[in-house]
Design a protein around this motif. Structure first.
Motif, PDB file in Angstrom:
ATOM      1  N   LEU A  25       0.837  -1.200   0.000  1.00 52.94           N
ATOM      2  CA  LEU A  25       0.000   0.000   0.000  1.00 52.94           C
ATOM      3  C   LEU A  25       0.872   1.249   0.000  1.00 52.94           C
ATOM      4  N   GLN A  26       1.903   1.249   0.802  1.00 54.46           N
ATOM      5  CA  GLN A  26       2.802   2.403   0.857  1.00 54.46           C
ATOM      6  C   GLN A  26       3.483   2.630  -0.495  1.00 54.46           C
ATOM      7  N   ALA A  27       3.798   1.535  -1.192  1.00 57.49           N
ATOM      8  CA  ALA A  27       4.424   1.654  -2.509  1.00 57.49           C
ATOM      9  C   ALA A  27       3.488   2.343  -3.494  1.00 57.49           C
ATOM     10  N   PHE A  28       2.200   2.001  -3.453  1.00 61.46           N
ATOM     11  CA  PHE A  28       1.244   2.636  -4.349  1.00 61.46           C
ATOM     12  C   PHE A  28       0.991   4.094  -3.957  1.00 61.46           C
ATOM     13  N   VAL A  29       1.077   4.397  -2.669  1.00 64.16           N
ATOM     14  CA  VAL A  29       0.962   5.795  -2.234  1.00 64.16           C
ATOM     15  C   VAL A  29       2.138   6.598  -2.801  1.00 64.16           C
ATOM     16  N   LYS A  30       3.325   6.014  -2.755  1.00 65.53           N
ATOM     17  CA  LYS A  30       4.502   6.682  -3.329  1.00 65.53           C
ATOM     18  C   LYS A  30       4.358   6.835  -4.839  1.00 65.53           C
ATOM     19  N   LEU A  31       3.749   5.843  -5.474  1.00 67.12           N
ATOM     20  CA  LEU A  31       3.486   5.954  -6.907  1.00 67.12           C
ATOM     21  C   LEU A  31       2.539   7.122  -7.177  1.00 67.12           C
ATOM     22  N   GLY A  32       1.506   7.265  -6.331  1.00 67.69           N
ATOM     23  CA  GLY A  32       0.585   8.391  -6.465  1.00 67.69           C
ATOM     24  C   GLY A  32       1.304   9.716  -6.330  1.00 67.69           C
ATOM     25  N   ASN A  82      -5.858  11.477 -12.830  1.00 67.57           N
ATOM     26  CA  ASN A  82      -6.942  10.832 -12.090  1.00 67.57           C
ATOM     27  C   ASN A  82      -6.401   9.841 -11.076  1.00 67.57           C
ATOM     28  N   TRP A  83      -5.392   9.077 -11.484  1.00 65.21           N
ATOM     29  CA  TRP A  83      -4.841   8.071 -10.571  1.00 65.21           C
ATOM     30  C   TRP A  83      -4.074   8.697  -9.406  1.00 65.21           C
ATOM     31  N   GLN A  84      -3.407   9.814  -9.642  1.00 64.46           N
ATOM     32  CA  GLN A  84      -2.671  10.427  -8.530  1.00 64.46           C
ATOM     33  C   GLN A  84      -3.623  10.902  -7.440  1.00 64.46           C
ATOM     34  N   LYS A  85      -4.858  11.249  -7.829  1.00 63.61           N
ATOM     35  CA  LYS A  85      -5.849  11.675  -6.851  1.00 63.61           C
ATOM     36  C   LYS A  85      -6.410  10.496  -6.058  1.00 63.61           C
ATOM     37  N   LEU A  86      -6.358   9.291  -6.634  1.00 62.58           N
ATOM     38  CA  LEU A  86      -6.897   8.100  -5.971  1.00 62.58           C
ATOM     39  C   LEU A  86      -5.858   7.357  -5.148  1.00 62.58           C
ATOM     40  N   LEU A  87      -4.589   7.438  -5.564  1.00 63.65           N
ATOM     41  CA  LEU A  87      -3.535   6.677  -4.883  1.00 63.65           C
ATOM     42  C   LEU A  87      -3.005   7.429  -3.671  1.00 63.65           C
ATOM     43  N   THR A  88      -3.897   7.659  -2.717  1.00 64.01           N
ATOM     44  CA  THR A  88      -3.516   8.255  -1.440  1.00 64.01           C
ATOM     45  C   THR A  88      -3.805   7.254  -0.338  1.00 64.01           C
ATOM     46  N   LYS A  89      -3.156   7.408   0.777  1.00 63.99           N
ATOM     47  CA  LYS A  89      -3.333   6.477   1.886  1.00 63.99           C
ATOM     48  C   LYS A  89      -4.791   6.414   2.315  1.00 63.99           C
TER      49      LYS A  89
END
Length: 379
Positions: free
Chosen positions: A33-40, A92-99
């Motif tokens: 999950l943290q990796a995807f947050v960093k991706l965001g 759009n994805w950067q807005k969704l990939l938050t913790k």
């Protein structure tokens, strides 16, 4: 007494192993999950750099440069993948990939139910990153992704995967890309046309699967829409050149409806005709309609044709008159439910989507209304 002691020790050991097992599951989940947050965060930084034409000065400088070059050249691999549309998807994805968004989404499920499996993902390539949600769901539920990319979109997801592995090396074991025959997998999620779906259903019949077919989106107009709503509807129609299942391909209009306000509102989208592939489709379909003596309305970049079908060709929007909202709602939400992805309207149906929002789905809005996470956990 010795036996009682032995049993107690055995129970304690089993409990300890269970605690360790579930602790490892949650630790791995947290890392992913943290990796995807960093991706965001990386996506956000990329969008800010691109939109503001700013200088790159961060620890991601090399990655941002590489991604910028990849996005710029993407249209050479797929003429429909313009830089604007790719950045729109990434934004759009950067807005969704938050913790908070990811946790709120996954808190509705018990991730401990999952038994790790390898999930084959057969990706579509009609719009940028169209299969990213499946990829995200597979990894965050603790499974492995065996990815077969569309020939139309072979660059974006591999780069994104490299970045995820860069920020969290343990993810490398969870991702495999293949160009060949799919082997050694436990379940499959495949997206394609109605024709390929028949092949998928036969080929994967013995495996747990989600097979997605053609779907379309429609808008219901009442004649009371504001100029702003109709302008927003243009986003639902023209974004990604109408190639997505969430793109509005048909209008339902009341008897006697006049298109003057509609054409006025969407005129701002007229630069779309400067895209060569779109223009070619416009010219070709217009010629076909005229030769067939079909009645059409057009404004130089969009044609309107009365037709009962849902799937309209590129640069064409079908329309159909309706008598009553109740009858229309019955048709769309019951009779033809499986043919539709989105219904755009204002105060007409319970599951409607607001004007201008079809291309901005939330994490919990699943393609074909099939809960991907639930499928992954219970398979």
């Amino acid at each position: 007494m010795f036996l009682t002691y032995f049993v107690a020790v055995y129970i304690l050991l089993q409990s300890y192993r269970q605690i360790i097992f579930f602790t490892n599951i949650m630790t791995n989940h947290t890392l992913r999950l943290q990796a995807f947050v960093k991706l965001g965060e990386f996506f956000k930084e990329f969008c800010e750099y691109t939109n503001n034409n700013a200088n790159i000065s961060s620890q991601n400088e090399e990655w941002l440069t590489q991604f910028s070059e990849l996005v710029a050249y993407a249209k050479h691999y797929n003429g429909w993948f313009t830089q604007e549309n790719i950045i729109f998807s990434i934004d759009n994805w950067q807005k969704l990939l938050t913790k908070s968004h990811l946790e709120n989404w996954l808190n509705n499920y018990n991730l401990n139910e999952n038994s790790q499996k390898t999930v084959a993902l057969i990706m579509a390539g009609n719009i940028p990153l169209v299969g990213f949600h499946d990829f995200l769901a597979v990894l965050l539920t603790g499974n492995k992704a065996l990815v077969k990319l569309s020939s139309s979109d072979k660059a974006l997801l591999p780069f994104i995967s490299k970045y995820l592995i860069h920020v969290e090396p343990s993810i490398e074991k969870q991702i495999t890309f293949t160009d060949g025959r799919l082997e050694n997998f436990d379940a499959v999620i495949a997206t394609g046309s109605d024709n390929t779906a028949r092949y998928f259903e036969h080929y994967f019949s013995k495996k747990p699967h989600i097979i997605r077919k053609n779907r379309n989106s429609v808008a219901i107009l009442t004649g009371k829409e504001t100029l702003e709503q109709l302008e927003a509807l243009g986003e639902d129609i023209f974004r990604y050149y109408g190639l997505g299942c969430r793109s509005v391909s048909k209008l339902f209009i009341p008897n006697g409806y006049k298109f003057d306000s509609f054409f006025k509102a969407i005129y701002k989208y007229n630069p779309i005709i400067n895209q060569a592939k779109y223009a070619n489709n416009y010219d070709y379909n217009k010629a076909v309609y005229l030769m067939s003596e079909f009645k059409i309305l057009e404004n130089g970049f969009l044609m309107l044709k009365e037709d009962k079908q849902y799937a309209s060709p590129i640069a064409t929007l079908f329309y159909e008159y309706y008598d009553t909202v109740d009858t229309l709602t019955q048709q769309l939400t019951v009779t033809d439910e499986e043919k539709l992805q989105c219904i755009v309207s204002e105060g007409v149906t319970n599951n409607e989507i607001s004007f201008g929002q079809t291309q901005k789905p939330k994490l919990y809005e699943y393609a074909d209304d099939i809960d991907t996470v639930d499928f992954l956990l219970k398979t």
